[in-house]
Each structure stands twice: as C-alpha cells, then as structure tokens.
Scaffold this motif. Structure first.
Motif, PDB file in Angstrom:
ATOM      1  N   ILE A 121       1.335  -0.690   0.419  1.00 28.36           N
ATOM      2  CA  ILE A 121       0.159  -0.218   0.338  1.00 28.36           C
ATOM      3  C   ILE A 121       1.199   1.326  -0.177  1.00 28.36           C
ATOM      4  O   ILE A 121       1.699   1.379   0.512  1.00 28.36           O
ATOM      5  N   ALA A 122       0.794   2.392  -1.080  1.00 26.90           N
ATOM      6  CA  ALA A 122       1.250   3.299  -1.394  1.00 26.90           C
ATOM      7  C   ALA A 122       0.722   4.298  -0.435  1.00 26.90           C
ATOM      8  O   ALA A 122      -0.768   4.768  -1.173  1.00 26.90           O
ATOM      9  N   SER A 123       1.043   5.788  -0.992  1.00 25.81           N
ATOM     10  CA  SER A 123      -0.246   6.630  -0.825  1.00 25.81           C
ATOM     11  C   SER A 123       1.002   7.760  -1.004  1.00 25.81           C
ATOM     12  O   SER A 123       1.758   8.239  -0.746  1.00 25.81           O
ATOM     13  N   ARG A 124       0.053   8.656  -0.952  1.00 21.91           N
ATOM     14  CA  ARG A 124       0.219  10.286  -0.546  1.00 21.91           C
ATOM     15  C   ARG A 124      -0.347  11.042   0.873  1.00 21.91           C
ATOM     16  O   ARG A 124      -0.737  12.758   0.679  1.00 21.91           O
ATOM     17  N   LEU A 125      -0.864  10.047   1.844  1.00 24.42           N
ATOM     18  CA  LEU A 125      -1.304  10.037   2.964  1.00 24.42           C
ATOM     19  C   LEU A 125      -0.494  10.587   4.196  1.00 24.42           C
ATOM     20  O   LEU A 125      -0.067   9.528   3.715  1.00 24.42           O
ATOM     21  N   PRO A 126      -0.997  11.021   5.226  1.00 30.17           N
ATOM     22  CA  PRO A 126       0.135  10.376   6.292  1.00 30.17           C
ATOM     23  C   PRO A 126      -0.360   9.345   7.189  1.00 30.17           C
ATOM     24  O   PRO A 126      -1.313   9.825   7.809  1.00 30.17           O
ATOM     25  N   ALA A 127       0.777   8.614   7.115  1.00 30.18           N
ATOM     26  CA  ALA A 127       0.011   7.235   7.498  1.00 30.18           C
ATOM     27  C   ALA A 127      -0.054   7.671   9.757  1.00 30.18           C
ATOM     28  O   ALA A 127       0.965   7.257   9.942  1.00 30.18           O
ATOM     29  N   MET A 128      -0.526   6.503   9.885  1.00 34.33           N
ATOM     30  CA  MET A 128      -0.583   6.557  11.274  1.00 34.33           C
ATOM     31  C   MET A 128      -0.059   5.434  11.424  1.00 34.33           C
ATOM     32  O   MET A 128       0.716   5.212  12.704  1.00 34.33           O
ATOM     33  N   SER A 129      -0.787   3.916  10.355  1.00 34.26           N
ATOM     34  CA  SER A 129       0.002   2.731  11.823  1.00 34.26           C
ATOM     35  C   SER A 129      -0.088   2.026  10.315  1.00 34.26           C
ATOM     36  O   SER A 129      -0.951   2.709   8.903  1.00 34.26           O
ATOM     37  N   PHE A 149      -2.163  -3.588   5.295  1.00 34.15           N
ATOM     38  CA  PHE A 149      -3.213  -2.554   6.150  1.00 34.15           C
ATOM     39  C   PHE A 149      -2.907  -1.573   6.505  1.00 34.15           C
ATOM     40  O   PHE A 149      -1.193  -1.111   6.585  1.00 34.15           O
ATOM     41  N   ALA A 150      -3.323  -0.505   6.328  1.00 38.23           N
ATOM     42  CA  ALA A 150      -2.947   1.197   6.349  1.00 38.23           C
ATOM     43  C   ALA A 150      -3.699   1.624   6.838  1.00 38.23           C
ATOM     44  O   ALA A 150      -5.257   1.775   6.444  1.00 38.23           O
ATOM     45  N   ALA A 151      -3.751   2.995   7.680  1.00 38.92           N
ATOM     46  CA  ALA A 151      -4.593   3.367   9.277  1.00 38.92           C
ATOM     47  C   ALA A 151      -4.149   5.134   8.494  1.00 38.92           C
ATOM     48  O   ALA A 151      -2.884   5.633   8.585  1.00 38.92           O
ATOM     49  N   TYR A 152      -5.307   5.511   8.266  1.00 34.78           N
ATOM     50  CA  TYR A 152      -4.730   7.497   7.604  1.00 34.78           C
ATOM     51  C   TYR A 152      -5.540   8.392   8.932  1.00 34.78           C
ATOM     52  O   TYR A 152      -6.843   7.978   8.895  1.00 34.78           O
ATOM     53  N   GLN A 153      -4.971   9.296   9.139  1.00 37.21           N
ATOM     54  CA  GLN A 153      -5.934  10.285   9.594  1.00 37.21           C
ATOM     55  C   GLN A 153      -5.955  11.025   8.643  1.00 37.21           C
ATOM     56  O   GLN A 153      -5.464  12.672   8.551  1.00 37.21           O
ATOM     57  N   LEU A 154      -7.625  11.265   8.713  1.00 41.38           N
ATOM     58  CA  LEU A 154      -7.777  12.822   7.481  1.00 41.38           C
ATOM     59  C   LEU A 154      -8.069  13.677   7.963  1.00 41.38           C
ATOM     60  O   LEU A 154      -7.776  15.072   7.620  1.00 41.38           O
ATOM     61  N   SER A 155      -8.480  13.980   9.206  1.00 44.29           N
ATOM     62  CA  SER A 155      -8.854  15.056   9.676  1.00 44.29           C
ATOM     63  C   SER A 155      -8.300  14.835  11.250  1.00 44.29           C
ATOM     64  O   SER A 155      -8.916  13.690  11.538  1.00 44.29           O
ATOM     65  N   PRO A 156      -8.553  15.808  12.248  1.00 40.64           N
ATOM     66  CA  PRO A 156      -8.784  14.908  13.582  1.00 40.64           C
ATOM     67  C   PRO A 156     -10.577  14.363  13.634  1.00 40.64           C
ATOM     68  O   PRO A 156     -10.101  13.482  15.164  1.00 40.64           O
ATOM     69  N   GLN A 158     -11.305  12.430  11.785  1.00 43.57           N
ATOM     70  CA  GLN A 158     -11.854  11.203  10.047  1.00 43.57           C
ATOM     71  C   GLN A 158     -10.460  10.789  10.163  1.00 43.57           C
ATOM     72  O   GLN A 158      -9.555  10.569  10.174  1.00 43.57           O
ATOM     73  N   VAL A 159     -10.848   9.167  10.102  1.00 43.83           N
ATOM     74  CA  VAL A 159      -9.862   7.888   9.941  1.00 43.83           C
ATOM     75  C   VAL A 159     -10.056   7.438   8.454  1.00 43.83           C
ATOM     76  O   VAL A 159     -11.562   6.931   8.364  1.00 43.83           O
ATOM     77  N   LEU A 160      -9.187   6.704   8.099  1.00 41.93           N
ATOM     78  CA  LEU A 160      -9.777   6.268   6.730  1.00 41.93           C
ATOM     79  C   LEU A 160      -8.757   4.926   7.130  1.00 41.93           C
ATOM     80  O   LEU A 160      -7.659   5.363   7.467  1.00 41.93           O
ATOM     81  N   LEU A 161      -9.636   3.797   6.875  1.00 43.91           N
ATOM     82  CA  LEU A 161      -8.339   2.269   7.278  1.00 43.91           C
ATOM     83  C   LEU A 161      -8.760   1.660   5.690  1.00 43.91           C
ATOM     84  O   LEU A 161      -9.519   0.897   5.304  1.00 43.91           O
ATOM     85  N   VAL A 162      -7.251   1.182   5.218  1.00 43.89           N
ATOM     86  CA  VAL A 162      -7.240   0.174   3.781  1.00 43.89           C
ATOM     87  C   VAL A 162      -6.975  -0.441   4.103  1.00 43.89           C
ATOM     88  O   VAL A 162      -5.714  -1.198   5.153  1.00 43.89           O
ATOM     89  N   TYR A 163      -7.810  -1.663   3.018  1.00 42.80           N
ATOM     90  CA  TYR A 163      -7.421  -3.283   3.052  1.00 42.80           C
ATOM     91  C   TYR A 163      -6.734  -3.454   1.403  1.00 42.80           C
ATOM     92  O   TYR A 163      -7.772  -3.383   1.043  1.00 42.80           O
ATOM     93  N   ALA A 164      -5.738  -4.090   1.814  1.00 41.07           N
ATOM     94  CA  ALA A 164      -5.239  -4.482   0.245  1.00 41.07           C
ATOM     95  C   ALA A 164      -4.982  -6.560   0.329  1.00 41.07           C
ATOM     96  O   ALA A 164      -4.837  -7.183   1.029  1.00 41.07           O
ATOM     97  N   LEU A 165      -5.532  -6.622  -0.673  1.00 40.33           N
ATOM     98  CA  LEU A 165      -6.174  -8.030  -0.394  1.00 40.33           C
ATOM     99  C   LEU A 165      -5.047  -8.912  -2.240  1.00 40.33           C
ATOM    100  O   LEU A 165      -5.684  -8.595  -3.044  1.00 40.33           O
ATOM    101  N   HIS A 166      -5.439 -10.225  -2.367  1.00 39.86           N
ATOM    102  CA  HIS A 166      -4.933 -11.071  -3.312  1.00 39.86           C
ATOM    103  C   HIS A 166      -5.130 -12.276  -2.366  1.00 39.86           C
ATOM    104  O   HIS A 166      -4.520 -13.162  -2.251  1.00 39.86           O
ATOM    105  N   LEU A 167      -6.443 -12.308  -3.478  1.00 39.58           N
ATOM    106  CA  LEU A 167      -7.323 -13.844  -2.618  1.00 39.58           C
ATOM    107  C   LEU A 167      -6.795 -15.169  -3.542  1.00 39.58           C
ATOM    108  O   LEU A 167      -6.118 -14.766  -4.906  1.00 39.58           O
ATOM    109  N   LYS A 168      -6.694 -16.830  -3.192  1.00 40.17           N
ATOM    110  CA  LYS A 168      -6.715 -17.458  -3.848  1.00 40.17           C
ATOM    111  C   LYS A 168      -7.084 -17.568  -5.556  1.00 40.17           C
ATOM    112  O   LYS A 168      -8.072 -17.461  -5.628  1.00 40.17           O
TER     113      LYS A 168
END
Length: 297
Positions: A121-129, A149-156, A158-168
């Motif tokens: 996962i790559a981004s232009r956002l500030p990642a918290m975790s 998995f990555a978590a981004y704080q968009l505002s005080p 507002q949190v964005l949680l992102v999962y990237a998958l590659h299933l069977k």
C-alpha cells in the motif's frame, strides 16, 4: 552514496522488515508524510495486480524488469490516486514513483516457488499505522499470502482504514479455492472488528477493501461462495453494483482463460462518486487497474 542517503536506505530497509511482520496495533508508520493539506472531501483509490512486478514473471531479465517499470510508472502517473493497493509485487523498491510506500508484505514463497507475490500500500496521505499479516491456519486449510493494512488520519475526527488483498486463485479444485477464499474473508472480518475497536474511538471511520479477489458476487460459478456476501453483510458496498460486466472486465480473455472481473473495491463510511476500470497498458500487467472516488461523510 552520501551518508545521508545511506542512512535513509537503511531506515527504509528496517521499516520494510518491521511493517511486513504480524504486528500489534496501532503500529506507527516509519514513512514520512508527503502531504499536509486541509482535510480532503474525497479520496481516490486504485488497486492493481501488477503481475510479478517488476518483470511480469519470476526470474525476469533486467530488460523485462525495466520495460515493465517504465510502463507501470506511466500508467500510475495518469491515474494519480491518493492511495494505491498493489498485488503481485516481487520487489517493492521499484513499486511506485512519487508515492511513499506505507507497507509491503514479506510473505514466504509458496511450496515449489523461489519468489513470492507481495502486497503493498502506497499513498500521498499521512499514515498513522501500517502493517501486513499472513493468513493464519484455518480449521483444515491455510490460505496463501495475507493482507496489507494502513490507517490514515484525514482530519482530527476522520480516519481512513485501507486493506489490500490478493485472494486464492482458481487454479486448483474450485470447491477448495472457494473454501480458502472464504477462510481468508472470515479472518479479515475478525481483524476489522478489532480495528473498529482500536480506531473507532478516534472518530468517524471510512473503510476501503480492494484488490484481486479472484471471485465476483454475480458470476454463476461462484453463486454459493460466501467470500463477498460476508463482506456485504458487514455493511460494505460494492463499487460495481449495477455496472454491467462488460464495463468492469479487469482481465481480458487470452488463449487460456476467459475474460474476468476479479478485481474489486468495497467501501463503508463513504459514498461512491464514481468507479472505473483504467485502460492500463498490457505491457504493465495482464490485469487492469480498478479505481474509485469516494466522497467522505
């Protein structure tokens, strides 16, 4: 190499190793934020299986690697998302340009293989975790790979949680492939429940789950599969809902396989602006990139 660049390279290598391990949360991102703007009102996301990147196959030659790297970078420059989930990454150092890599997995190669397909996962956002985890052994099966998995704080608040998958994939017995994907989704939903408890205290949560699912909820041969229905039961929406199959083909037909629409994006805590399959080059991957603009509530 200058001492400063050497130090940065060492720090990046350490960060990659740490973030690729199974980790407790919240796990601090070691990548610096590259953007500190006002709170966004929408997020553009891209998920793309980039076919054994770089090189489009294991043991690729340097010329093959360079050719695919140039093509992928051209395509990504045209897409310009805020967050990118990438599957089938062999070498994360070449994965993206003009983005920071928040996490890249370190899954072991499968039996009989020397190289593994990673998820980043790559981004232009500030990642918290950010971290990656392998799937755990199930009741009778252990799914391949895992998730990023990555978590981004968009505002005080507002949190964005992102999962990237590659299933069977569907290269085995279909009933076994379905069971393996269902086991992966069951574990993912359990992880989401834990993340809801961890990050829900920080404010409103927007969730995005995307990648190569190797299944589709409206394809007849997967009619009884519970992978996607399980996600929908948790309140997620599918960006392709109501869009005809012909408009969301992500793998054009070839000599071995029919055309498929296996690359998916699901979301919760946002509204859909638009979704589309990008006309990415066949020199970049046998998959096309899937994209969505999500409006934040």
């Amino acid at each position: 190499m200058s001492p400063k660049l050497l130090l940065q390279a060492v720090a990046l290598a350490i960060a990659t190793t740490l973030l690729a391990q199974t980790s407790p949360w919240p796990f601090p991102s070691l990548s610096p934020s590259s953007r500190t703007t006002a709170s966004p009102t929408s997020i553009t996301v891209t998920f793309w299986n980039i076919q054994w990147f770089p090189g489009r196959r294991p043991n690729a030659s340097r010329a093959e690697e360079d050719r695919q790297v140039r093509s992928v970078h051209r395509d990504l420059a045209q897409l310009s998302p805020d967050v990118i989930g990438l599957e089938e990454v062999r070498d994360f150092e070449h994965a993206v340009r003009d983005f920071k890599v928040d996490v890249c997995s370190n899954f072991p190669p499968r039996e009989g293989q020397n190289e593994a397909q990673q998820i980043a996962i790559a981004s232009r956002l500030p990642a918290m975790s950010a971290w990656a985890e392998s799937w755990k052994p199930g009741a009778a099966i252990t799914p391949p790979r895992g998730f990023a998995f990555a978590a981004y704080q968009l505002s005080p608040r507002q949190v964005l949680l992102v999962y990237a998958l590659h299933l069977k994939s569907n290269r085995g017995e279909i009933h076994e492939d379905v069971r393996i994907r269902e086991e992966s989704m069951q574990q993912l939903r359990a992880h989401m429940k834990a993340m809801n408890g961890a990050y829900g205290k920080m404010g409103a949560l927007t969730w995005i789950v995307g990648g190569d699912f190797n299944t589709a909820p409206d394809e007849p041969r997967f009619a009884g599969e519970k992978t996607v229905p399980g996600l929908l039961a948790d309140g997620f929406s599918w960006v392709w809902q109501g869009i005809p199959l012909s408009s969301r083909i992500t793998m054009p037909a070839d000599a071995r396989y029919p055309a498929a629409a296996f690359d998916q994006i699901f979301f919760r805590g946002a509204t859909l602006g638009k979704a589309w399959v990008a006309s990415t080059s066949s020199q970049s991957s046998d998959h096309r990139a899937v994209n969505a603009v999500l409006n934040l509530r």
